[in-house]
Design a protein around this motif. Sequence first.
Motif, PDB file in Angstrom:
ATOM      1  N   SER A   1     -10.662 -22.433  13.101  1.00 30.93           N
ATOM      2  CA  SER A   1     -11.712 -21.597  12.443  1.00 30.93           C
ATOM      3  C   SER A   1     -11.661 -20.306  12.799  1.00 30.93           C
ATOM      4  O   SER A   1     -12.591 -19.566  12.196  1.00 30.93           O
ATOM      5  CB  SER A   1     -13.050 -21.907  13.446  1.00 30.93           C
ATOM      6  OG  SER A   1     -12.969 -21.942  14.617  1.00 30.93           O
ATOM      7  N   ARG A   2     -10.640 -19.687  13.301  1.00 32.44           N
ATOM      8  CA  ARG A   2     -10.611 -18.196  13.687  1.00 32.44           C
ATOM      9  C   ARG A   2      -9.115 -17.572  13.350  1.00 32.44           C
ATOM     10  O   ARG A   2      -8.935 -16.301  13.358  1.00 32.44           O
ATOM     11  CB  ARG A   2     -10.634 -18.048  15.242  1.00 32.44           C
ATOM     12  CG  ARG A   2     -11.961 -18.772  15.635  1.00 32.44           C
ATOM     13  CD  ARG A   2     -11.874 -18.516  17.349  1.00 32.44           C
ATOM     14  NE  ARG A   2     -10.601 -19.224  17.978  1.00 32.44           N
ATOM     15  CZ  ARG A   2      -9.909 -18.619  18.864  1.00 32.44           C
ATOM     16  NH1 ARG A   2     -10.123 -17.388  19.082  1.00 32.44           N
ATOM     17  NH2 ARG A   2      -9.057 -19.249  19.475  1.00 32.44           N
ATOM     18  N   MET A   3      -8.538 -18.204  12.353  1.00 31.19           N
ATOM     19  CA  MET A   3      -7.116 -17.378  12.082  1.00 31.19           C
ATOM     20  C   MET A   3      -7.417 -16.252  11.023  1.00 31.19           C
ATOM     21  O   MET A   3      -8.407 -16.292  10.189  1.00 31.19           O
ATOM     22  CB  MET A   3      -6.557 -18.576  11.047  1.00 31.19           C
ATOM     23  CG  MET A   3      -5.744 -19.812  11.791  1.00 31.19           C
ATOM     24  SD  MET A   3      -5.333 -20.934  10.744  1.00 31.19           S
ATOM     25  CE  MET A   3      -4.695 -22.537  12.065  1.00 31.19           C
ATOM     26  N   ILE A   4      -6.508 -15.342  10.855  1.00 34.68           N
ATOM     27  CA  ILE A   4      -6.424 -14.066  10.185  1.00 34.68           C
ATOM     28  C   ILE A   4      -5.962 -14.755   8.842  1.00 34.68           C
ATOM     29  O   ILE A   4      -5.005 -15.040   8.718  1.00 34.68           O
ATOM     30  CB  ILE A   4      -5.851 -13.044  10.743  1.00 34.68           C
ATOM     31  CG1 ILE A   4      -6.206 -12.491  12.004  1.00 34.68           C
ATOM     32  CG2 ILE A   4      -5.887 -12.069   9.771  1.00 34.68           C
ATOM     33  CD1 ILE A   4      -5.478 -11.614  12.760  1.00 34.68           C
TER      34      ILE A   4
ATOM     35  N   SER B   1     -12.670 -14.415   3.615  1.00 35.51           N
ATOM     36  CA  SER B   1     -13.386 -15.464   3.926  1.00 35.51           C
ATOM     37  C   SER B   1     -12.839 -16.840   3.571  1.00 35.51           C
ATOM     38  O   SER B   1     -12.258 -16.809   2.701  1.00 35.51           O
ATOM     39  CB  SER B   1     -15.131 -15.465   3.700  1.00 35.51           C
ATOM     40  OG  SER B   1     -15.058 -15.910   2.361  1.00 35.51           O
ATOM     41  N   TYR B   2     -13.153 -17.812   4.427  1.00 38.18           N
ATOM     42  CA  TYR B   2     -12.472 -19.160   4.314  1.00 38.18           C
ATOM     43  C   TYR B   2     -12.962 -19.728   2.843  1.00 38.18           C
ATOM     44  O   TYR B   2     -12.196 -20.553   2.233  1.00 38.18           O
ATOM     45  CB  TYR B   2     -12.679 -20.085   5.264  1.00 38.18           C
ATOM     46  CG  TYR B   2     -11.788 -20.028   6.332  1.00 38.18           C
ATOM     47  CD1 TYR B   2     -11.233 -18.735   6.891  1.00 38.18           C
ATOM     48  CD2 TYR B   2     -11.609 -20.937   7.377  1.00 38.18           C
ATOM     49  CE1 TYR B   2     -10.489 -18.596   7.755  1.00 38.18           C
ATOM     50  CE2 TYR B   2     -11.166 -20.876   8.525  1.00 38.18           C
ATOM     51  CZ  TYR B   2     -10.383 -19.816   8.709  1.00 38.18           C
ATOM     52  OH  TYR B   2      -9.845 -19.320  10.000  1.00 38.18           O
TER      53      TYR B   2
ATOM     54  N   ALA C   1      -2.343 -15.662  10.023  1.00 36.95           N
ATOM     55  CA  ALA C   1      -1.705 -15.245  11.331  1.00 36.95           C
ATOM     56  C   ALA C   1      -2.767 -15.669  12.226  1.00 36.95           C
ATOM     57  O   ALA C   1      -3.882 -16.090  12.131  1.00 36.95           O
ATOM     58  CB  ALA C   1      -1.937 -13.685  11.378  1.00 36.95           C
ATOM     59  N   PRO C   2      -2.210 -15.867  13.497  1.00 34.33           N
ATOM     60  CA  PRO C   2      -3.053 -16.265  14.576  1.00 34.33           C
ATOM     61  C   PRO C   2      -4.457 -15.324  14.980  1.00 34.33           C
ATOM     62  O   PRO C   2      -4.438 -14.165  14.424  1.00 34.33           O
ATOM     63  CB  PRO C   2      -2.333 -16.074  16.024  1.00 34.33           C
ATOM     64  CG  PRO C   2      -0.860 -16.168  15.382  1.00 34.33           C
ATOM     65  CD  PRO C   2      -1.050 -15.473  14.176  1.00 34.33           C
ATOM     66  N   PRO C   3      -5.600 -15.980  15.670  1.00 36.33           N
ATOM     67  CA  PRO C   3      -6.772 -14.956  15.799  1.00 36.33           C
ATOM     68  C   PRO C   3      -6.479 -13.801  16.559  1.00 36.33           C
ATOM     69  O   PRO C   3      -5.656 -13.630  17.175  1.00 36.33           O
ATOM     70  CB  PRO C   3      -7.605 -16.094  16.468  1.00 36.33           C
ATOM     71  CG  PRO C   3      -6.901 -17.387  16.146  1.00 36.33           C
ATOM     72  CD  PRO C   3      -5.593 -17.232  16.487  1.00 36.33           C
ATOM     73  N   VAL C   4      -7.430 -12.839  16.110  1.00 39.10           N
ATOM     74  CA  VAL C   4      -7.548 -11.455  16.794  1.00 39.10           C
ATOM     75  C   VAL C   4      -7.690 -11.834  18.010  1.00 39.10           C
ATOM     76  O   VAL C   4      -8.329 -12.596  18.523  1.00 39.10           O
ATOM     77  CB  VAL C   4      -8.563 -10.761  16.042  1.00 39.10           C
ATOM     78  CG1 VAL C   4      -8.944  -9.706  17.102  1.00 39.10           C
ATOM     79  CG2 VAL C   4      -8.235 -10.098  14.841  1.00 39.10           C
TER      80      VAL C   4
END
Lengths: 85, 238
Positions: free
Chosen positions: A52-55, A64-65, A78-81
Amino acid sequence: MNIVKINVTVYGRYKNIAGNQTIQLDITDGNTLRDVIDVFVKQYPMTKKDKSRMIVTKNKMYSSYDTMITEEDEVSIAPPVVSGG
Amino acid sequence: MTKDRYRRQALVRELGQNGQDMLATKHVVVIGGGGLGSNSANLMVRMGIGSIDIIDYDSVELSNLHRTSVFSEEDLGKSKALVLQEKLQKVNMNVRAKAINQRVTSENIRAFVSDADVIIDGTDSVPLRLLINEESIRHNIPWVYAGVYETVGMVMGILPKNTPCFQCITQNIPKSTMKEIPVLGSLPATIASIQCNEAIKILLGRHPKGLIIYDVWNQCFDSMNIQRNPSCITCGRK
């Protein structure tokens, strides 16, 4: 069944998990970035906790998704901030 | 003596003596003096920035010591900002180091950063970063985001109205409920170094490019090209 082939560039640990920086995902259900993420996570379950938090960018723009995509679009994940200091 | 101090750095083609002299005219504000902020402040002072303000309201705790090269056991319980001022002033008397032992809020941030040439992010919370981001965009002050988590670090230089802002890349992020963020001890120093590289480039007129991601465990170093989001609620073109 309508299959949309999406080219995805992945960053950080996702590159190791996917085994490549650029992958192609077959989207069989839906046409949004959320659907791309769903397929990505299903294909690479080690990424599930970030779901739910990926870049995510579409054509290099953070999106946005719910953003719609087509085969012509360039998607990056990319992985989340991270927020620690 | 000053010239001798920076001799090796001034030999760097990208800086030269002109770049070094320019750094001496610049003012940097470091918000947060923990793992990232203390290491970044240390580097900026050593590289010859003109003046530096270090803002932090917390005291040095034992659990801070594994990820900073500046604090020691004798500093436990003391104000982080004041310890940094005292120690860094001794490192380089040519730099004006000033401690601000206060909490940064939406009411006082303007006064703290109004004359900054660049803001260095040493915080550990998304809400405070969003506050810095808003102030940066509103008053056209560049800043450099940096964050760490476990073995992953990220850095992004933000040049208002030129590069994506922090809001541009965090719109989907749910509020964190984590109380203590796990961090490999060596990581903040690494990420602070990258953060200072980006800050120096901004101060010397070079535009930052995208989000830098460093994953220690997976041995990945990436630069992700992200463009401004025109519908961003903070920096979007209205």
